[in-house]
Write a protein that holds these residues in place. Sequence first.
Motif, PDB file in Angstrom:
ATOM      1  N   PRO A 143       0.786  -1.225   0.000  1.00  0.00           N
ATOM      2  CA  PRO A 143       0.000   0.000   0.000  1.00  0.00           C
ATOM      3  C   PRO A 143       0.822   1.281   0.000  1.00  0.00           C
ATOM      4  N   LEU A 144       2.134   1.211   0.211  1.00  0.00           N
ATOM      5  CA  LEU A 144       2.920   2.426   0.314  1.00  0.00           C
ATOM      6  C   LEU A 144       3.048   3.105  -1.042  1.00  0.00           C
ATOM      7  N   ALA A 145       3.072   4.415  -1.023  1.00  0.00           N
ATOM      8  CA  ALA A 145       3.316   5.154  -2.249  1.00  0.00           C
ATOM      9  C   ALA A 145       4.745   4.882  -2.702  1.00  0.00           C
ATOM     10  N   LEU A 146       4.982   4.849  -4.003  1.00  0.00           N
ATOM     11  CA  LEU A 146       6.277   4.473  -4.525  1.00  0.00           C
ATOM     12  C   LEU A 146       7.442   5.314  -3.998  1.00  0.00           C
ATOM     13  N   PRO A 147       7.315   6.655  -3.893  1.00  0.00           N
ATOM     14  CA  PRO A 147       8.462   7.420  -3.406  1.00  0.00           C
ATOM     15  C   PRO A 147       8.949   6.983  -2.024  1.00  0.00           C
ATOM     16  N   SER A 148       8.067   6.453  -1.183  1.00  0.00           N
ATOM     17  CA  SER A 148       8.493   6.030   0.147  1.00  0.00           C
ATOM     18  C   SER A 148       8.879   4.558   0.178  1.00  0.00           C
ATOM     19  N   LYS A 149       8.675   3.852  -0.910  1.00  0.00           N
ATOM     20  CA  LYS A 149       8.953   2.421  -0.968  1.00  0.00           C
ATOM     21  C   LYS A 149      10.361   2.126  -1.489  1.00  0.00           C
ATOM     22  N   VAL A 150      10.883   2.944  -2.388  1.00  0.00           N
ATOM     23  CA  VAL A 150      12.166   2.684  -3.033  1.00  0.00           C
ATOM     24  C   VAL A 150      13.078   3.897  -2.865  1.00  0.00           C
ATOM     25  N   THR A 151      14.316   3.646  -2.451  1.00  0.00           N
ATOM     26  CA  THR A 151      15.304   4.705  -2.292  1.00  0.00           C
ATOM     27  C   THR A 151      16.581   4.323  -3.021  1.00  0.00           C
ATOM     28  N   THR A 152      17.149   5.265  -3.762  1.00  0.00           N
ATOM     29  CA  THR A 152      18.450   5.041  -4.391  1.00  0.00           C
ATOM     30  C   THR A 152      19.549   5.271  -3.363  1.00  0.00           C
ATOM     31  N   VAL A 153      20.354   4.242  -3.115  1.00  0.00           N
ATOM     32  CA  VAL A 153      21.527   4.356  -2.243  1.00  0.00           C
ATOM     33  C   VAL A 153      22.710   3.862  -3.061  1.00  0.00           C
ATOM     34  N   LEU A 154      23.479   4.777  -3.604  1.00  0.00           N
ATOM     35  CA  LEU A 154      24.550   4.427  -4.534  1.00  0.00           C
ATOM     36  C   LEU A 154      25.579   3.484  -3.899  1.00  0.00           C
ATOM     37  N   ASN A 155      26.274   2.751  -4.744  1.00  0.00           N
ATOM     38  CA  ASN A 155      27.337   1.866  -4.263  1.00  0.00           C
ATOM     39  C   ASN A 155      28.380   2.658  -3.483  1.00  0.00           C
ATOM     40  N   GLY A 156      28.859   3.748  -4.068  1.00  0.00           N
ATOM     41  CA  GLY A 156      29.773   4.636  -3.366  1.00  0.00           C
ATOM     42  C   GLY A 156      31.188   4.099  -3.265  1.00  0.00           C
ATOM     43  N   THR A 157      32.017   4.827  -2.512  1.00  0.00           N
ATOM     44  CA  THR A 157      33.420   4.467  -2.366  1.00  0.00           C
ATOM     45  C   THR A 157      33.907   4.835  -0.972  1.00  0.00           C
ATOM     46  N   ASP A 158      35.068   4.303  -0.619  1.00  0.00           N
ATOM     47  CA  ASP A 158      35.633   4.527   0.719  1.00  0.00           C
ATOM     48  C   ASP A 158      36.670   5.639   0.632  1.00  0.00           C
ATOM     49  N   LEU A 159      36.242   6.857   0.904  1.00  0.00           N
ATOM     50  CA  LEU A 159      37.142   7.988   0.776  1.00  0.00           C
ATOM     51  C   LEU A 159      38.300   7.919   1.764  1.00  0.00           C
ATOM     52  N   ASP A 160      38.087   7.261   2.917  1.00  0.00           N
ATOM     53  CA  ASP A 160      39.189   7.127   3.872  1.00  0.00           C
ATOM     54  C   ASP A 160      40.287   6.227   3.308  1.00  0.00           C
ATOM     55  N   LEU A 161      39.919   5.168   2.610  1.00  0.00           N
ATOM     56  CA  LEU A 161      40.917   4.299   1.993  1.00  0.00           C
ATOM     57  C   LEU A 161      41.575   4.981   0.792  1.00  0.00           C
ATOM     58  N   ALA A 162      40.837   5.836   0.114  1.00  0.00           N
ATOM     59  CA  ALA A 162      41.389   6.529  -1.055  1.00  0.00           C
ATOM     60  C   ALA A 162      42.547   7.440  -0.682  1.00  0.00           C
ATOM     61  N   THR A 163      42.583   7.897   0.565  1.00  0.00           N
ATOM     62  CA  THR A 163      43.675   8.783   0.988  1.00  0.00           C
ATOM     63  C   THR A 163      45.023   8.065   1.007  1.00  0.00           C
ATOM     64  N   SER A 164      45.010   6.721   0.929  1.00  0.00           N
ATOM     65  CA  SER A 164      46.282   5.980   0.909  1.00  0.00           C
ATOM     66  C   SER A 164      47.020   6.141  -0.421  1.00  0.00           C
ATOM     67  N   ALA A 165      46.329   6.645  -1.440  1.00  0.00           N
ATOM     68  CA  ALA A 165      46.947   6.832  -2.755  1.00  0.00           C
ATOM     69  C   ALA A 165      47.705   8.154  -2.791  1.00  0.00           C
ATOM     70  N   THR A 166      48.762   8.245  -1.985  1.00  0.00           N
ATOM     71  CA  THR A 166      49.555   9.465  -1.876  1.00  0.00           C
ATOM     72  C   THR A 166      50.572   9.551  -3.019  1.00  0.00           C
ATOM     73  N   ASP A 167      51.201  10.713  -3.141  1.00  0.00           N
ATOM     74  CA  ASP A 167      52.250  10.865  -4.149  1.00  0.00           C
ATOM     75  C   ASP A 167      53.380   9.871  -3.918  1.00  0.00           C
ATOM     76  N   VAL A 168      53.742   9.676  -2.649  1.00  0.00           N
ATOM     77  CA  VAL A 168      54.821   8.740  -2.314  1.00  0.00           C
ATOM     78  C   VAL A 168      54.434   7.315  -2.705  1.00  0.00           C
ATOM     79  N   ALA A 169      53.210   6.915  -2.353  1.00  0.00           N
ATOM     80  CA  ALA A 169      52.745   5.567  -2.696  1.00  0.00           C
ATOM     81  C   ALA A 169      52.688   5.383  -4.215  1.00  0.00           C
TER      82      ALA A 169
END
Length: 407
Positions: free
Chosen positions: A188-214
């Motif tokens: 019975p729920l209206a569609l906007p409240s039934k489905v939500t987009t939650v993107l896969n996304g990424t781990d920005l904390d892990l991305a910081t390991s890609a330094t110039d030195v590394a």
Amino acid sequence: MHIAVFSQYHTNPDCPATSRHYSLLAHLARTHRITLITTRTWERQRLTQQFPWLPEGVEMRAAEVPYENRMGVARRGLAFGQYAAYAVQEGLRIDKPDVIWGISTPLTAAWAAARVARWRKVPWVFEVQDLWPSFPIAMGAIPNRWAQRRLFALEKSLYRSAQHIMALSPDMTRYVETVLGAPSAEAPLALPSKVTTVLNGTDLDLATSATDVALEALRREQGLEGRRIVLYAGTLGRANDIPTLLAAAELLATQVPNLTWLFLGLGFDEPRVREAAARCSAIRLVLPQPRHAVFSWFRLAEVSVVSFLGMSVLDTNSPAKFYDSLAVGTPVIVTNNGWTRDLVETYGCGWYSPPSDAAALSALLAKLLAAPAQLEAAGKAGREVAISAFDREQMAVSVQKILEQAC
């Protein structure tokens, strides 16, 4: 609140796979009790030991069910069925949860979550990672029409029985809404409240390991000084159109001096990549890397490619490599004629190349590699988008809110 999580494949950042749910579970476990019902498929595939297998506060029930990308249809089906049976059994044994979170793929994992939720009279939330059964049917894995109809009926019934649905891309959300159709007594729920987009996304904390030195250390270790790097990182699967990438790499090698196209991963087409690397020095196969190390490989590249076959069901995908590349400022070429194309063209952080067209992809790459300022601008734009919209910490807050409201 007690949350039971039904997920056939648990990984952590030591694994050569996206660790989306590791990040989400770590956030949820700070304030809620978590019971994870999974398998040990990935536990033996850890490449390093830098992270605990489970986030602090997560309890695990795990079945011994082997699985790998190169399995045939029958063997995969058996693995899916074995996990579903185990998940139902354990779901009825654990302390009664307040809400169940069922994660597909495969669809059988969501079926187990729905079954236990019904028997224990608790709400459940369905996370749609890939469109099943549309994807295996499109790939020819389920040719029987009767079986197809049964699976589509199961899919719709699961959408309707879920208290809420999380889809990993806007195109997936539209698909689910179409399948659901108009609200009914069962849903019975209206569609906007039934489905939500939650993107896969990424781990920005892990991305910081890609330094110039590394980055410089990796370049020296791999003998890539002075090389122009193009990267494909991910499963070398049937759906990823690897033959087209290999053909494009061989064409590009005749146009761009000092080119190296890295293929990072394993899968069905690994033998094909090895054969191409043996005949073309511009192609190199790199063994899978742990999640926490992959960001340096993305930053090493001037551009990365996210490719799939030209099927509408694949246009809905939300691949981790797309987000990971943008997180370190490496622009992306996509072959999906869906939401990822819209995003890279809207924000100027990448380009679209038609699927299964090696000549077009090679020509586009040659043009881009001759325009470093354009690549740099696109990379900067991608990094800004990743920070503002792709952070998994933000995704975790949304997931927690959905699960709490489902109760």
